[in-house]
Design an enzyme around this catalytic site. Structure first.
Site, PDB file in Angstrom:
ATOM      1  CD  GLU A 102      92.198  53.302  39.275  1.00  0.00           C
ATOM      2  OE1 GLU A 102      92.628  53.075  40.406  1.00  0.00           O
ATOM      3  OE2 GLU A 102      91.137  53.906  39.056  1.00  0.00           O
ATOM      4  CB  CYS A 122      89.908  62.578  30.620  1.00  0.00           C
ATOM      5  SG  CYS A 122      88.751  62.764  29.237  1.00  0.00           S
ATOM      6  CB  CYS A 126      82.719  65.287  31.899  1.00  0.00           C
ATOM      7  SG  CYS A 126      82.829  65.045  30.112  1.00  0.00           S
ATOM      8  CB  CYS A 350      80.570  54.682  35.581  1.00  0.00           C
ATOM      9  SG  CYS A 350      79.866  53.230  34.906  1.00  0.00           S
TER      10      CYS A 350
HETATM   11  N1  SAH Z   1      85.349  59.608  27.580  1.00  0.00           N
HETATM   12  C1  SAH Z   1      84.460  58.535  27.287  1.00  0.00           C
HETATM   13  C2  SAH Z   1      84.697  57.264  28.089  1.00  0.00           C
HETATM   14  C3  SAH Z   1      84.927  57.379  29.581  1.00  0.00           C
HETATM   15  S1  SAH Z   1      83.581  57.606  30.681  1.00  0.00           S
HETATM   16  C4  SAH Z   1      83.033  59.006  27.429  1.00  0.00           C
HETATM   17  O1  SAH Z   1      82.821  60.134  27.836  1.00  0.00           O
HETATM   18  O2  SAH Z   1      82.127  58.262  27.086  1.00  0.00           O
HETATM   19  C5  SAH Z   1      82.606  56.181  30.710  1.00  0.00           C
HETATM   20  C6  SAH Z   1      81.181  56.483  31.152  1.00  0.00           C
HETATM   21  O3  SAH Z   1      81.067  56.760  32.568  1.00  0.00           O
HETATM   22  C7  SAH Z   1      80.644  57.707  30.454  1.00  0.00           C
HETATM   23  O4  SAH Z   1      79.327  57.546  30.045  1.00  0.00           O
HETATM   24  C8  SAH Z   1      80.743  58.725  31.551  1.00  0.00           C
HETATM   25  O5  SAH Z   1      79.966  59.834  31.265  1.00  0.00           O
HETATM   26  C9  SAH Z   1      80.317  57.933  32.756  1.00  0.00           C
HETATM   27  N2  SAH Z   1      80.636  58.604  34.018  1.00  0.00           N
HETATM   28  C10 SAH Z   1      81.632  59.485  34.230  1.00  0.00           C
HETATM   29  N3  SAH Z   1      81.627  59.905  35.514  1.00  0.00           N
HETATM   30  C11 SAH Z   1      80.618  59.261  36.117  1.00  0.00           C
HETATM   31  C12 SAH Z   1      80.142  59.257  37.467  1.00  0.00           C
HETATM   32  N4  SAH Z   1      80.719  59.974  38.410  1.00  0.00           N
HETATM   33  N5  SAH Z   1      79.099  58.459  37.738  1.00  0.00           N
HETATM   34  C13 SAH Z   1      78.535  57.693  36.783  1.00  0.00           C
HETATM   35  N6  SAH Z   1      78.958  57.646  35.504  1.00  0.00           N
HETATM   36  C14 SAH Z   1      79.992  58.430  35.173  1.00  0.00           C
END
Ligand code: SAH
Length: 371
Positions: A102, A122, A126, A350
């Site tokens: 996406e 990924c 996380c 995000c």
């Molecule tokens: N892997 C990279 C880029 C992808 S995530 C990274 O970790 O930075 C892009 C952003 O969205 C990151 O800051 C991530 O932590 C955040 N993010 C991920 N899941 C989220 C959620 N459920 N709500 C809000 N932000 C989130």
């Protein structure tokens, strides 16, 4: 032509969409052409959204025929295009028979940001991220990453640079861009190339969960802007939320950020992303700890209200908690913004990006550990 011959022809063609200028100039020399052809072709592809050589009218007929035999501008199939009430647009792009990623366009008053994916799924797992819970299939290649910009730019009308709607690109979609630098760095170069999209380095941002050895390479290799998904002010909590912290803990990560901003122009800074999880990382003591951790690092803190997704363990912090947190950071001398949630109605916010990932890590069975 037999079907077999057809298959061979397709697979042996060289892709031009994903080549940065240096690579493309070398390619033209290799096929006995002048290297300046690279700039002509890049303009056609990236500025005019053209993928057929026959439409590249300033090339001779002979060169067009030659290119048709040897090369192609490979573009993905757009499986879906969704529009949010707030103007956000999300595309689902098919990259192979099993995988789709996406890409999200977020229009704002003075800018338009495209959020692109760098991997199918990924591997970082996380805890609060929907993509992270889905597992991992593979890295995206150059053409598959830049294709997201190509498709979005074309859908938005391929305007001349001053009128172009995409002014910023962030690697904040699916995947960890710094575990795929072989492909994300050349793509960053294409985004910044005047013969392609011509974005300044302040308008291209790589976001990472903290792959320290790759952070150390950014400045020398692409010098784009950097955002760090920090999300916790101490190792114990960060180990839990962002498991790659076990491999690159804060005592390694924070010095690499000082290194990154050092010697840069006066405005050079790192963006610190911090997702606000109710009663997990949003307490008063976390805010004080964060102030101490960041010390006098040149940074801007971006607080991201958590975006929920099915089967998550977490909830979004209350507005009160978010504002209290911001107040403490500001009193500690930090520059803070709260990210506005966009595109939630189409699951484009995000951490909500899911695409279609044929998981090869059996994520649902085992948790990936970084020790
Ligand atoms: N892997 C990279 C880029 C992808 S995530 C990274 O970790 O930075 C892009 C952003 O969205 C990151 O800051 C991530 O932590 C955040 N993010 C991920 N899941 C989220 C959620 N459920 N709500 C809000 N932000 C989130």
């Amino acid at each position: 032509m037999t079907p077999m011959a057809q298959v061979e022809e397709v697979s042996s063609k060289v892709d031009l969409l994903g080549m940065d200028r240096e690579k493309m100039a070398a390619y033209f020399i290799e096929i006995g052409e002048k290297p300046f052809r690279a700039t002509q072709i890049m303009k056609w592809i990236h500025q005019f959204g053209v993928s057929e050589f026959d439409e590249m009218t300033n090339l001779s007929k002979a060169l067009r025929e030659k290119l048709k035999r040897l090369a192609h501008v490979r573009t993905p199939k757009v499986i879906a295009e969704q529009y949010s009430d707030d103007g956000t647009i999300k595309w689902l792009l098919e990259m192979d028979n099993h995988n789709a990623v996406e890409t999200v366009f977020i229009p704002e008053k003075n800018r338009g940001t495209l959020c692109i994916s760098s991997q199918v799924g990924c591997a970082l797992a996380c805890r609060f991220c929907s993509t992270g819970q889905q597992g991992f299939n593979r890295n995206l290649e150059n053409w598959e990453i830049i294709a997201q910009m190509w498709v979005a730019n074309k859908a938005l009308g391929c305007k001349p640079k001053e009128e172009r709607r995409i002014s910023n690109v962030v690697f904040m979609g699916m995947g960890e861009p710094l575990l795929n630098v072989m492909h994300t760095f050349p793509v960053a170069r294409i985004l910044m190339d005047d013969f392609a999209y011509g974005l300044s380095k302040r308008r291209v941002t790589i976001s990472t969960a903290g792959v320290v050895p790759a952070i150390d390479k950014i400045k020398a290799e692409v010098d784009v802007s950097l955002a760090i998904s920090l999300h916790a002010p101490n190792n114990a909590l960060r180990d839990e939320l962002v498991p790659i912290n076990k491999k690159y803990p804060l005592e390694k990560l924070i010095p690499s950020l000082y290194q990154y901003v050092e010697g840069g122009h006066s405005k050079k800074h790192v963006t610190i992303e911090y997702v606000m999880l109710d009663h997990v990382n949003d307490r008063v003591e976390h805010a004080h700890e964060l102030v101490a951790l960041l010390g006098d690092l040149a940074c801007k803190v971006n607080l991201i209200p958590f975006n929920p997704f099915p089967n998550t363990d977490y909830q979004r912090s209350s507005n009160n908690a978010i504002h209290r947190f911001r107040g403490i950071l500001e009193a500690g001398g930090l520059n803070v913004t709260i990210r506005k949630t966009r595109g939630e109605d189409i699951d484009a916010a995000c951490g909500q990006l899911a695409g279609k990932v044929s998981d090869r890590t059996k994520r649902t069975l085992h948790r990936v550990e970084f020790n």
